[in-house]
Structure formats: C-alpha cells, structure tokens
Design a protein around this motif. Structure first.
Motif, PDB file in Angstrom:
ATOM      1  N   GLU A  58       0.519  -1.086   0.059  1.00 55.74           N
ATOM      2  CA  GLU A  58       0.108   0.050  -0.233  1.00 55.74           C
ATOM      3  C   GLU A  58       0.457   1.265  -0.213  1.00 55.74           C
ATOM      4  OE1 GLU A  58      -0.157  -1.771   4.696  1.00 55.74           O
ATOM      5  OE2 GLU A  58      -0.209  -2.027   2.427  1.00 55.74           O
ATOM      6  N   LEU A  59       2.007   1.541   0.413  1.00 56.64           N
ATOM      7  CA  LEU A  59       3.268   2.447   0.754  1.00 56.64           C
ATOM      8  C   LEU A  59       3.416   3.025  -0.588  1.00 56.64           C
ATOM      9  CD1 LEU A  59       4.927   2.213   3.735  1.00 56.64           C
ATOM     10  CD2 LEU A  59       3.068   3.816   3.730  1.00 56.64           C
ATOM     11  N   PHE A  60       3.601   1.758  -1.612  1.00 57.51           N
ATOM     12  CA  PHE A  60       4.427   1.600  -2.753  1.00 57.51           C
ATOM     13  C   PHE A  60       3.010   2.134  -3.482  1.00 57.51           C
ATOM     14  CE2 PHE A  60       5.330   0.246  -6.979  1.00 57.51           C
ATOM     15  CZ  PHE A  60       6.909   0.376  -7.492  1.00 57.51           C
ATOM     16  N   GLU A  61       1.706   1.256  -3.758  1.00 58.04           N
ATOM     17  CA  GLU A  61       0.956   2.128  -4.170  1.00 58.04           C
ATOM     18  C   GLU A  61       0.184   3.697  -4.161  1.00 58.04           C
ATOM     19  OE1 GLU A  61      -2.618  -0.767  -2.990  1.00 58.04           O
ATOM     20  OE2 GLU A  61      -1.467  -2.711  -4.365  1.00 58.04           O
ATOM     21  N   GLU A  62       0.673   3.852  -2.612  1.00 57.64           N
ATOM     22  CA  GLU A  62      -0.023   5.411  -2.534  1.00 57.64           C
ATOM     23  C   GLU A  62       1.408   6.365  -2.916  1.00 57.64           C
ATOM     24  OE1 GLU A  62       0.535   6.474   1.123  1.00 57.64           O
ATOM     25  OE2 GLU A  62      -1.048   4.525   1.841  1.00 57.64           O
ATOM     26  N   PHE A  63       2.405   5.558  -4.000  1.00 52.01           N
ATOM     27  CA  PHE A  63       3.285   6.694  -4.055  1.00 52.01           C
ATOM     28  C   PHE A  63       3.274   6.841  -5.332  1.00 52.01           C
ATOM     29  CE2 PHE A  63       7.446   5.988  -7.059  1.00 52.01           C
ATOM     30  CZ  PHE A  63       8.092   6.894  -6.544  1.00 52.01           C
ATOM     31  N   ILE A  64       2.435   5.234  -6.294  1.00 53.78           N
ATOM     32  CA  ILE A  64       2.642   5.336  -7.685  1.00 53.78           C
ATOM     33  C   ILE A  64       1.762   6.823  -8.047  1.00 53.78           C
ATOM     34  CG2 ILE A  64       1.401   3.905  -9.717  1.00 53.78           C
ATOM     35  CD1 ILE A  64       4.887   3.801  -8.762  1.00 53.78           C
ATOM     36  N   ALA A  65       0.183   7.028  -7.117  1.00 55.50           N
ATOM     37  CA  ALA A  65      -0.952   7.026  -7.166  1.00 55.50           C
ATOM     38  C   ALA A  65      -0.444   9.014  -6.905  1.00 55.50           C
ATOM     39  CB  ALA A  65      -2.338   6.624  -6.340  1.00 55.50           C
ATOM     40  N   THR A  66       0.040   8.744  -6.357  1.00 58.27           N
ATOM     41  CA  THR A  66       0.704  10.553  -6.235  1.00 58.27           C
ATOM     42  C   THR A  66       1.623  10.744  -7.686  1.00 58.27           C
ATOM     43  OG1 THR A  66       0.643  10.084  -3.972  1.00 58.27           O
ATOM     44  CG2 THR A  66       2.362  11.685  -4.580  1.00 58.27           C
ATOM     45  N   ALA A  67       2.156   9.721  -7.707  1.00 57.25           N
ATOM     46  CA  ALA A  67       3.345  10.561  -9.227  1.00 57.25           C
ATOM     47  C   ALA A  67       2.669  10.680 -10.312  1.00 57.25           C
ATOM     48  CB  ALA A  67       3.985   8.735  -9.372  1.00 57.25           C
ATOM     49  N   LEU A  68       1.128   9.488 -10.092  1.00 58.04           N
ATOM     50  CA  LEU A  68       0.413   9.524 -11.656  1.00 58.04           C
ATOM     51  C   LEU A  68      -0.850  10.898 -11.509  1.00 58.04           C
ATOM     52  CD1 LEU A  68       0.333   5.949 -12.170  1.00 58.04           C
ATOM     53  CD2 LEU A  68       1.734   7.485 -13.139  1.00 58.04           C
ATOM     54  N   SER A  69      -0.679  11.018 -10.407  1.00 56.67           N
ATOM     55  CA  SER A  69      -1.876  11.870  -9.721  1.00 56.67           C
ATOM     56  C   SER A  69      -1.924  13.315 -10.558  1.00 56.67           C
ATOM     57  CB  SER A  69      -2.335  12.159  -8.598  1.00 56.67           C
ATOM     58  OG  SER A  69      -1.322  13.154  -7.965  1.00 56.67           O
ATOM     59  N   GLY A  70      -0.051  13.960 -10.265  1.00 62.34           N
ATOM     60  CA  GLY A  70       0.614  15.242 -10.750  1.00 62.34           C
ATOM     61  C   GLY A  70       0.033  15.501  -9.722  1.00 62.34           C
ATOM     62  N   ALA A  71       0.073  15.413  -8.643  1.00 65.37           N
ATOM     63  CA  ALA A  71       0.040  15.931  -7.616  1.00 65.37           C
ATOM     64  C   ALA A  71       1.441  16.705  -7.147  1.00 65.37           C
ATOM     65  CB  ALA A  71      -0.264  15.234  -6.329  1.00 65.37           C
ATOM     66  N   ALA A  72       3.300  15.575  -7.304  1.00 64.89           N
ATOM     67  CA  ALA A  72       3.956  16.434  -7.225  1.00 64.89           C
ATOM     68  C   ALA A  72       4.250  17.282  -8.338  1.00 64.89           C
ATOM     69  CB  ALA A  72       5.214  14.528  -7.304  1.00 64.89           C
ATOM     70  N   GLN A  73       4.871  17.714  -7.430  1.00 68.14           N
ATOM     71  CA  GLN A  73       5.107  19.430  -8.227  1.00 68.14           C
ATOM     72  C   GLN A  73       6.757  18.933  -8.776  1.00 68.14           C
ATOM     73  OE1 GLN A  73       4.029  22.185  -8.644  1.00 68.14           O
ATOM     74  NE2 GLN A  73       2.160  20.911  -7.877  1.00 68.14           N
ATOM     75  N   SER A  74       7.553  19.347 -10.262  1.00 70.80           N
ATOM     76  CA  SER A  74       8.900  19.211 -10.460  1.00 70.80           C
ATOM     77  C   SER A  74       9.415  20.740  -9.901  1.00 70.80           C
ATOM     78  CB  SER A  74       9.538  20.018 -11.929  1.00 70.80           C
ATOM     79  OG  SER A  74       8.379  20.733 -12.212  1.00 70.80           O
ATOM     80  N   PRO A  75      11.307  20.037  -8.808  1.00 73.74           N
ATOM     81  CA  PRO A  75      11.522  20.833  -8.371  1.00 73.74           C
ATOM     82  C   PRO A  75      12.132  22.355  -8.795  1.00 73.74           C
ATOM     83  CG  PRO A  75      12.784  18.686  -9.560  1.00 73.74           C
ATOM     84  CD  PRO A  75      11.549  19.127  -9.686  1.00 73.74           C
ATOM     85  N   ALA A  76      11.519  23.071  -8.659  1.00 78.22           N
ATOM     86  CA  ALA A  76      11.840  23.988  -8.797  1.00 78.22           C
ATOM     87  C   ALA A  76      13.683  25.048  -8.893  1.00 78.22           C
ATOM     88  CB  ALA A  76      11.339  25.795  -7.529  1.00 78.22           C
TER      89      ALA A  76
END
Length: 94
Positions: A58-76
């Motif tokens: 479930e931790l890996f699934e949360e990571f994938i969901a966050t990465a694919l949702s666009g919620a993760a911002q690219s670093p400034a």
C-alpha cells in the motif's frame, strides 16, 4: 564494557538465515513494527550494489498514485547565488 546501542525507536535490525529453498522469514518484531500480516502483499526491491528492501504494497501504491496524479511538483530551478546582471554589449565596453 557496555553493549552497543540498539536501533532507535521505530527501527529494527537483525540477521536472518536463508532456508534450504532460499526463503527468509521476516521476524515477528519487524512484521509488527511495519504492520505486515500473514497474507499481505509486499514489494521486494533488489539492487546488486545496495541489497534488498521490502516495502508494504500500500505504501508503494500510494507513491504511484501520487506520482501519476500530477500532485507531485517538479523541483523549482535552483536559485542563483549571484544577483542577475544586465547583458553587456560591445558599446558598453570602455
């Protein structure tokens, strides 16, 4: 002589032995610490240089969901340590 300090709270360390079929048993204390129950799925990651890691699915699934949702911002872009300067033209030269 005192014994070396053990792992900090929330951490676990031990040695284990592979069985005759190359299998390991995750120690109960480690399973309890990570909330892993019999029948749970885990992700096994292996790297030739760094070794093996086991992550709750479930931790890996949360990571994938966050990465694919666009919620993760690219670093400034890193801020320059020097203030911006105006560009110079040949006419600016003395």
């Amino acid at each position: 002589m005192s014994a070396p300090p053990g792992p900090r709270p929330g951490k676990f360390a031990t040695t284990i032995t592979l069985g005759p079929k190359g299998q390991i048993v995750i120690p109960k204390a480690a399973r309890d610490l990570c909330g892993i129950q019999p029948g749970d799925s885990v992700l096994l990651l292996a790297d030739a240089d760094q070794g093996i890691g086991i992550v709750r699915q479930e931790l890996f699934e949360e990571f994938i969901a966050t990465a694919l949702s666009g919620a993760a911002q690219s670093p400034a872009a890193p801020a320059s340590s020097q203030p911006p300067t105006a560009s110079r033209t040949p006419e600016d030269e003395p």
